[in-house]
Design a protein around this motif. Structure first.
Motif, PDB file in Angstrom:
ATOM      1  N   GLU A  38       0.827  -1.201   0.000  1.00 49.05           N
ATOM      2  CA  GLU A  38       0.000   0.000   0.000  1.00 49.05           C
ATOM      3  C   GLU A  38       0.863   1.254   0.000  1.00 49.05           C
ATOM      4  OE1 GLU A  38      -4.096   1.686   2.059  1.00 49.05           O
ATOM      5  OE2 GLU A  38      -2.949   0.109   3.072  1.00 49.05           O
ATOM      6  N   VAL A  39       1.935   1.241   0.763  1.00 43.11           N
ATOM      7  CA  VAL A  39       2.860   2.374   0.759  1.00 43.11           C
ATOM      8  C   VAL A  39       3.442   2.582  -0.630  1.00 43.11           C
ATOM      9  CG1 VAL A  39       5.049   3.268   1.660  1.00 43.11           C
ATOM     10  CG2 VAL A  39       3.434   2.156   3.211  1.00 43.11           C
ATOM     11  N   GLN A  42       9.394   6.347  -3.030  1.00 44.63           N
ATOM     12  CA  GLN A  42       9.010   5.096  -2.379  1.00 44.63           C
ATOM     13  C   GLN A  42      10.000   4.710  -1.280  1.00 44.63           C
ATOM     14  OE1 GLN A  42       8.716   2.648  -5.939  1.00 44.63           O
ATOM     15  NE2 GLN A  42       6.486   2.650  -5.813  1.00 44.63           N
ATOM     16  N   ALA A  43      11.281   4.895  -1.540  1.00 45.29           N
ATOM     17  CA  ALA A  43      12.283   4.581  -0.520  1.00 45.29           C
ATOM     18  C   ALA A  43      12.132   5.488   0.695  1.00 45.29           C
ATOM     19  CB  ALA A  43      13.692   4.694  -1.110  1.00 45.29           C
ATOM     20  N   ALA A  44      11.857   6.779   0.469  1.00 47.59           N
ATOM     21  CA  ALA A  44      11.676   7.712   1.587  1.00 47.59           C
ATOM     22  C   ALA A  44      10.460   7.343   2.422  1.00 47.59           C
ATOM     23  CB  ALA A  44      11.541   9.138   1.060  1.00 47.59           C
ATOM     24  N   ARG A 100       3.627   5.786  -5.329  1.00 47.79           N
ATOM     25  CA  ARG A 100       3.769   5.874  -6.794  1.00 47.79           C
ATOM     26  C   ARG A 100       2.785   6.889  -7.357  1.00 47.79           C
ATOM     27  NH1 ARG A 100       1.190   4.659 -11.054  1.00 47.79           N
ATOM     28  NH2 ARG A 100      -0.485   3.642  -9.884  1.00 47.79           N
ATOM     29  N   ILE A 101       1.556   6.855  -6.887  1.00 48.21           N
ATOM     30  CA  ILE A 101       0.527   7.763  -7.392  1.00 48.21           C
ATOM     31  C   ILE A 101       0.879   9.210  -7.082  1.00 48.21           C
ATOM     32  CG2 ILE A 101      -1.891   8.455  -7.155  1.00 48.21           C
ATOM     33  CD1 ILE A 101      -2.511   5.450  -6.622  1.00 48.21           C
ATOM     34  N   GLN A 102       1.263   9.486  -5.829  1.00 46.25           N
ATOM     35  CA  GLN A 102       1.579  10.879  -5.487  1.00 46.25           C
ATOM     36  C   GLN A 102       2.828  11.366  -6.185  1.00 46.25           C
ATOM     37  OE1 GLN A 102       3.987  12.650  -3.585  1.00 46.25           O
ATOM     38  NE2 GLN A 102       5.316  10.908  -3.116  1.00 46.25           N
ATOM     39  N   ALA A 103       3.821  10.496  -6.335  1.00 48.26           N
ATOM     40  CA  ALA A 103       5.060  10.909  -6.994  1.00 48.26           C
ATOM     41  C   ALA A 103       4.807  11.234  -8.461  1.00 48.26           C
ATOM     42  CB  ALA A 103       6.115   9.818  -6.858  1.00 48.26           C
TER      43      ALA A 103
END
Length: 280
Positions: free
Chosen positions: A130-131, A153-155, A136-139
């Motif tokens: 889910e994270v 995603q890593a952050a 991915r969507i917000q980025a």
């Protein structure tokens, strides 16, 4: 999380690409950047404002759509317009009235750190999948590139790792290598100045997080990289604020001197409580 990342951002803002300020990296107080005079000592920047936008979206319970996320970015900026954004993006935010227009006009081709600097609140979601998907969507709203998405995603997973106590901080980089597919090795220690690429800020934040054990030493270490250090500190402090291996010892003077306007210290504490109440 939000209070710590804001302190990291505000403290780092005085040192961003200003190597001449490094002798003042002693946590005795916020410092005024020698060139960015509109960002007064103790003020946070776009790193925190966009993190607040993401956090507000999460606690709202609204659908996780690009338009809703873009709406939050625009709303947060319009109600509390401040510099600190990249010049063209600042002018862009001034020009768009809502999220729909934002999406129509944005060119989301960047691989810089903008999507990563705001990603930590997404770590509250209960599963890695889910994270990864929500990040991915917000980025992709602004940084729809492989490196831009992977760095974000890593952050976000840095925060998730500590919130859900998934392992020791010494294993953080190795774990991220198993979760975020990238040609960058998240475990390899970062060396040298941090420039604008998102993966640079995230790798530096991971390196500093793994080799420190208190928020005070972590903050100084983030600044010592030189370059885009406010972003490094934002990402690292947001995650490490939840580590059981970290002494939570940010200096009282930094806590007290952080801006406290309508969306400053007290607002961040209240929003943080709502955000962390969602942790399962």
């Amino acid at each position: 999380m939000l209070l710590e990342l804001a302190i990291g951002d505000a403290y780092g803002a005085g040192f961003e690409y200003a190597d001449e300020m490094l002798p003042h990296n002693d946590l005795s107080g916020y410092v005024q950047h020698p060139r960015h005079h509109s960002i007064r000592a103790g003020m946070y920047t776009d790193d925190t404002q966009m993190s607040v936008a993401i956090a507000e979206h999460i606690v709202s319970g609204n659908d996780w759509t690009p338009e809703n996320i873009a709406d939050c970015f625009v709303i947060c900026f319009k109600r509390d317009q401040r510099t600190g954004y990249a010049g063209r993006f600042y002018e862009f935010l001034k020009s768009v009235p809502d999220g729909a227009t934002f999406l129509e006009q944005i060119r989301p081709e960047s691989d810089k750190s903008g999507a990563a600097m705001r990603a930590a609140p997404i770590g509250v979601y209960p599963t890695v999948d889910e994270v990864l998907e929500k990040c991915r969507i917000q980025a992709a709203v602004t940084h729809n590139t492989p490196d831009g998405i992977a760095a974000a995603q890593a952050a976000a997973l840095m925060a998730h790792y500590f919130i859900y106590d998934l392992g020791a901080k010494a294993d953080l980089g190795r774990w991220l290598n198993t979760q975020v597919k990238s040609h960058h090795n998240w475990y390899t220690p970062y060396e040298g100045k941090v420039k604008s690429k998102g993966w640079m800020s995230v790798r530096a934040a991971i390196t500093a997080t793994m080799r420190n054990d208190s928020l005070s030493t972590l903050l100084r270490d983030c600044i010592a990289f030189k370059g885009d250090v406010d972003t490094v500190a934002t990402i690292a402090l947001a995650a490490s604020a939840h580590s059981r291996e970290y002494e939570q010892n940010l200096p009282v003077n930094l806590l007290d001197a952080l801006e406290n306007g309508p969306f400053g210290h007290d607002y961040l504490v209240q929003l943080d409580a709502k955000l962390m109440a969602l942790v399962q």
